[in-house]
Design a protein around this motif. Structure first.
Motif, short mmCIF file in Angstrom:
data_model
loop_
_atom_site.label_atom_id
_atom_site.label_comp_id
_atom_site.label_asym_id
_atom_site.label_seq_id
_atom_site.Cartn_x
_atom_site.Cartn_y
_atom_site.Cartn_z
N LEU A 125 0.84 -1.21 0.00
CA LEU A 125 0.00 0.00 0.00
C LEU A 125 0.87 1.26 0.00
CD1 LEU A 125 -2.82 -1.15 2.45
CD2 LEU A 125 -3.18 -0.34 0.11
N ALA A 126 1.97 1.22 0.73
CA ALA A 126 2.88 2.38 0.75
C ALA A 126 3.46 2.63 -0.64
CB ALA A 126 4.00 2.15 1.77
N GLU A 127 3.75 1.54 -1.34
CA GLU A 127 4.34 1.65 -2.68
C GLU A 127 3.31 2.14 -3.70
OE1 GLU A 127 5.55 -2.21 -4.25
OE2 GLU A 127 5.09 -1.40 -6.25
N LEU A 128 2.08 1.67 -3.61
CA LEU A 128 1.11 1.87 -4.69
C LEU A 128 0.25 3.13 -4.54
CD1 LEU A 128 -0.10 -1.84 -4.95
CD2 LEU A 128 1.50 -0.66 -6.49
N THR A 129 -0.01 3.58 -3.32
CA THR A 129 -0.88 4.74 -3.14
C THR A 129 -0.15 6.01 -3.57
OG1 THR A 129 -0.22 4.81 -0.82
CG2 THR A 129 -2.31 3.71 -1.32
N PRO A 130 -0.90 7.08 -3.89
CA PRO A 130 -0.28 8.31 -4.41
C PRO A 130 0.72 8.95 -3.44
CG PRO A 130 -2.67 8.37 -4.69
CD PRO A 130 -2.38 7.16 -3.87
N ARG A 172 -9.14 0.19 -11.05
CA ARG A 172 -10.50 0.31 -11.61
C ARG A 172 -10.61 1.45 -12.62
NH1 ARG A 172 -14.50 -2.36 -13.30
NH2 ARG A 172 -13.89 -3.88 -11.71
N THR A 173 -10.01 2.61 -12.30
CA THR A 173 -10.21 3.78 -13.16
C THR A 173 -9.11 3.92 -14.23
OG1 THR A 173 -8.98 5.26 -11.69
CG2 THR A 173 -11.35 5.04 -11.29
N GLY A 174 -8.24 2.91 -14.34
CA GLY A 174 -7.19 3.00 -15.36
C GLY A 174 -5.88 3.51 -14.80
N ASP A 175 -5.82 3.66 -13.50
CA ASP A 175 -4.57 3.97 -12.81
C ASP A 175 -4.67 3.24 -11.48
OD1 ASP A 175 -2.08 5.23 -12.46
OD2 ASP A 175 -2.83 7.06 -13.41
N TRP A 176 -3.60 3.23 -10.70
CA TRP A 176 -3.74 2.50 -9.43
C TRP A 176 -4.86 3.10 -8.58
CZ3 TRP A 176 -2.27 -2.17 -7.99
CH2 TRP A 176 -1.26 -2.80 -8.74
N MET A 219 -2.57 -7.76 -10.77
CA MET A 219 -2.70 -6.41 -11.35
C MET A 219 -1.39 -5.97 -12.00
SD MET A 219 -5.07 -4.46 -8.54
CE MET A 219 -6.67 -5.18 -8.13
N LYS A 220 -0.28 -6.27 -11.32
CA LYS A 220 1.03 -5.88 -11.87
C LYS A 220 1.37 -6.72 -13.09
CE LYS A 220 3.32 -4.02 -7.78
NZ LYS A 220 4.30 -4.25 -6.72
N GLU A 221 1.22 -8.04 -12.95
CA GLU A 221 1.65 -8.94 -14.01
C GLU A 221 0.86 -8.70 -15.30
OE1 GLU A 221 2.15 -13.00 -12.65
OE2 GLU A 221 1.66 -13.67 -14.70
N HIS A 222 -0.43 -8.45 -15.18
CA HIS A 222 -1.25 -8.29 -16.38
C HIS A 222 -1.52 -6.82 -16.70
CE1 HIS A 222 -1.78 -12.59 -16.35
NE2 HIS A 222 -2.26 -12.55 -15.12
N ASP A 223 -0.83 -5.91 -16.04
CA ASP A 223 -1.03 -4.47 -16.20
C ASP A 223 -2.53 -4.14 -16.30
OD1 ASP A 223 -0.77 -1.78 -16.51
OD2 ASP A 223 0.44 -1.85 -18.35
N LEU A 224 -3.23 -4.41 -15.22
CA LEU A 224 -4.69 -4.27 -15.25
C LEU A 224 -5.13 -2.81 -15.29
CD1 LEU A 224 -5.98 -7.24 -13.06
CD2 LEU A 224 -5.72 -7.08 -15.55
N ALA A 225 -4.24 -1.89 -14.93
CA ALA A 225 -4.60 -0.47 -15.10
C ALA A 225 -4.76 -0.17 -16.59
CB ALA A 225 -3.54 0.42 -14.46
N ALA A 226 -3.83 -0.67 -17.40
CA ALA A 226 -3.94 -0.48 -18.85
C ALA A 226 -5.17 -1.19 -19.39
CB ALA A 226 -2.68 -1.01 -19.54
N ARG A 227 -5.44 -2.38 -18.86
CA ARG A 227 -6.63 -3.12 -19.29
C ARG A 227 -7.90 -2.33 -18.95
NH1 ARG A 227 -9.17 -5.33 -22.87
NH2 ARG A 227 -10.80 -6.74 -22.24
N ALA A 228 -7.91 -1.69 -17.79
CA ALA A 228 -9.08 -0.88 -17.40
C ALA A 228 -9.28 0.27 -18.38
CB ALA A 228 -8.93 -0.35 -15.98
#
Ligand code: PLZ
Length: 447
Positions: free
Chosen positions: A115-120, A270-274, A338-347
């Motif tokens: 969470l520390a790594e991924l949140t803004p 969900r929105t196309g970014d973390w 999410m990281k492996e499949h780049d789900l932000a890009a998929r979103a």
């Protein structure tokens, strides 16, 4: 079917209707539900599910429905996703619970590090874990109050923050969330939200309007925190006008007010970014997360500036199950997916596909007043043509048609006139297209 059902990504990815919806097996079970489950617990689509994965839900009668809801934005990585399933099985075999406050374990700390790594923001951060979104919101408010020594909480029109006493007070809509359940927690104040379709204001002007209300009705010196969904969830998938969130965050900073982003629905790709806050470079002091974090297991978090998080005395935060080891294992699996499949890009790709389909539908149906959202969190608002008068009747009819034709859809919005789309990010293009064929049919059939 019930005994041996296997879900996950290898489930046949097809819409298949072999009975009416609901079928006889579901109808029988609905009678049992009626007998044993409190009526207050509602049902959107009355089929009993036995397996799910990829982009489908399979019911007891063998119907396979396309999922455009993800269990309200939870199974973003897909139901029974590989890494989630693998981690959960391993954790169940090792141990199921110790209570992190009694004897700690790695999974909890690993989730907090993630969470520390991924949140803004790249400041020093710490986290605490809980069971549900509402619990995370409650704890974020507790932390903000201790850190500031102030009481007041500002929330916004159309907000949804949960069903516990404090979060009911923070939630805007009376029916069904609040009616008869008061008295509610005090020191909660509501400010006007930016709602471009309805107020036509720029982000800066909408923020000035909100800040004026806060100034006059609360006073910065009394205000512990502002809590806001960067994209409204239950309130109608409203994306605030550009500049609204940054202006509020800047005002909070200048006035020693803790800025809390409720990313429970909008977070985790969900929105196309973390996180939805990332789209405008907003760095909240605290972020609440849940839903998409753990691929379907109950887990929630509050993450924020280390000095804020550490303002609470030892023993002041916790709970028996918060950060349960199985839920943490699931979260680590879902973050891996999410990281492996780049789900932000998929979103983002799913969002583009949905937007194109909705634009084409809107050409023939002027009941669609607006298409909005970010990434795979997209919605249309239905109003009487040429006005902003909500049309919840048509919205319900369109949704009901989709349900009868094998597509799981959800509505939302203060007036119940928003049709929202939250497919799992594991859905295929073909299945998504087929779902929107049904949505198009639904508009034609209910015109
Ligand atoms: N904050 C932004 O979206 C949950 C509610 C469904 P819990 N939204 C779905 C329902 O009718 O109960 C939500 C949210 C935002 C907080 C919450 C609350 O999360 O995990 O449901 O407590």
């Amino acid at each position: 079917m019930t005994e041996s059902a296997v879900g996950g990504p290898t489930l046949p990815q097809e819409r298949r209707l072999v009975t009416e919806i609901p079928g006889p097996g579901s109808l029988e079970r609905l009678d049992r539900k009626k007998a044993h489950v409190a009526d207050g617990v509602g049902t959107t689509l009355p089929v009993f599910v036995v397996a799910a994965g990829g982009g489908v839900l399979v019911d007891v009668d063998g119907n396979s429905l396309i999922d455009l809801g993800s269990g309200i934005a939870v199974t973003s990585v897909g139901n029974a996703a590989d890494a989630v399933r693998r981690n959960v099985h391993a954790q169940v075999d090792a141990f199921t619970h110790t209570c992190f406050m009694v004897t700690p374990y790695d999974g909890y700390v690993d989730v907090c590090a993630a969470l520390a790594e991924l949140t803004p923001g790249d400041h020093a951060k710490k986290s605490a874990l809980f069971n549900s979104g509402a619990e995370a919101v409650e704890n974020a408010v507790k932390i903000a109050r201790v850190a500031t020594g102030r009481d007041a909480v500002v929330v916004f029109d159309h907000a949804y923050h949960g069903r516990t006493n404090l979060t009911m007070a923070m939630t805007a809509k009376n029916m069904p969330y609040k009616n008869g359940f008061g008295p509610f927690a005090g020191e909660v104040y509501r400010a006007p939200m930016s709602y471009p379709l309805r107020d036509g204001l720029s982000g800066e002007d909408a923020a000035a309007r909100a800040i004026d209300v806060i100034d006059k009705q609360v006073g910065a010196a009394n205000l512990a925190c502002i809590v806001i969904e960067p994209v409204l969830g239950e309130g109608g998938f409203v994306v605030p006008a550009p500049g609204f969130l940054p202006a509020l965050a800047a005002w909070a900073k200048a006035n020693g007010v803790v800025f809390i982003a409720d990313e429970i629905q909008s977070g985790f790709c969900r929105t196309g970014d973390w996180f939805a806050s990332d789209h405008e470079g907003v760095v909240p002091d605290l972020v609440t997360t849940a839903k998409g974090i753990a691929g379907g297991l109950p887990l929630a978090g509050v993450t924020g500036r280390a000095e804020l998080m550490d303002s609470v005395h030892v023993g002041g935060l916790g709970g028996t199950y918060g950060g349960n080891p199985i839920a943490c294992a699931a979260a680590l699996g879902s973050i891996e997916e999410m990281k492996e499949h780049d789900l932000a890009a998929r979103a983002r790709a799913i969002g583009e596909q949905m937007h194109a389909r909705l634009e084409a539908i809107a050409v023939d149906h002027d009941v669609i007043a607006e298409i909005r959202g970010r990434g795979a969190m997209m919605a249309i608002e239905l109003c009487a043509p040429g006005t902003t008068d909500p049309d919840p009747v048509r919205t319900a009819a369109v949704s009901a048609y989709c349900h009868q034709h094998g597509v799981v859809t959800l509505t939302c919005g203060t007036w119940g006139n928003v049709f929202r789309f939250l497919p799992p990010l594991s859905i295929s293009d073909a299945l998504l297209d087929e779902a929107f064929d049904v949505v198009a049919e639904a508009f034609a059939a209910t015109a």
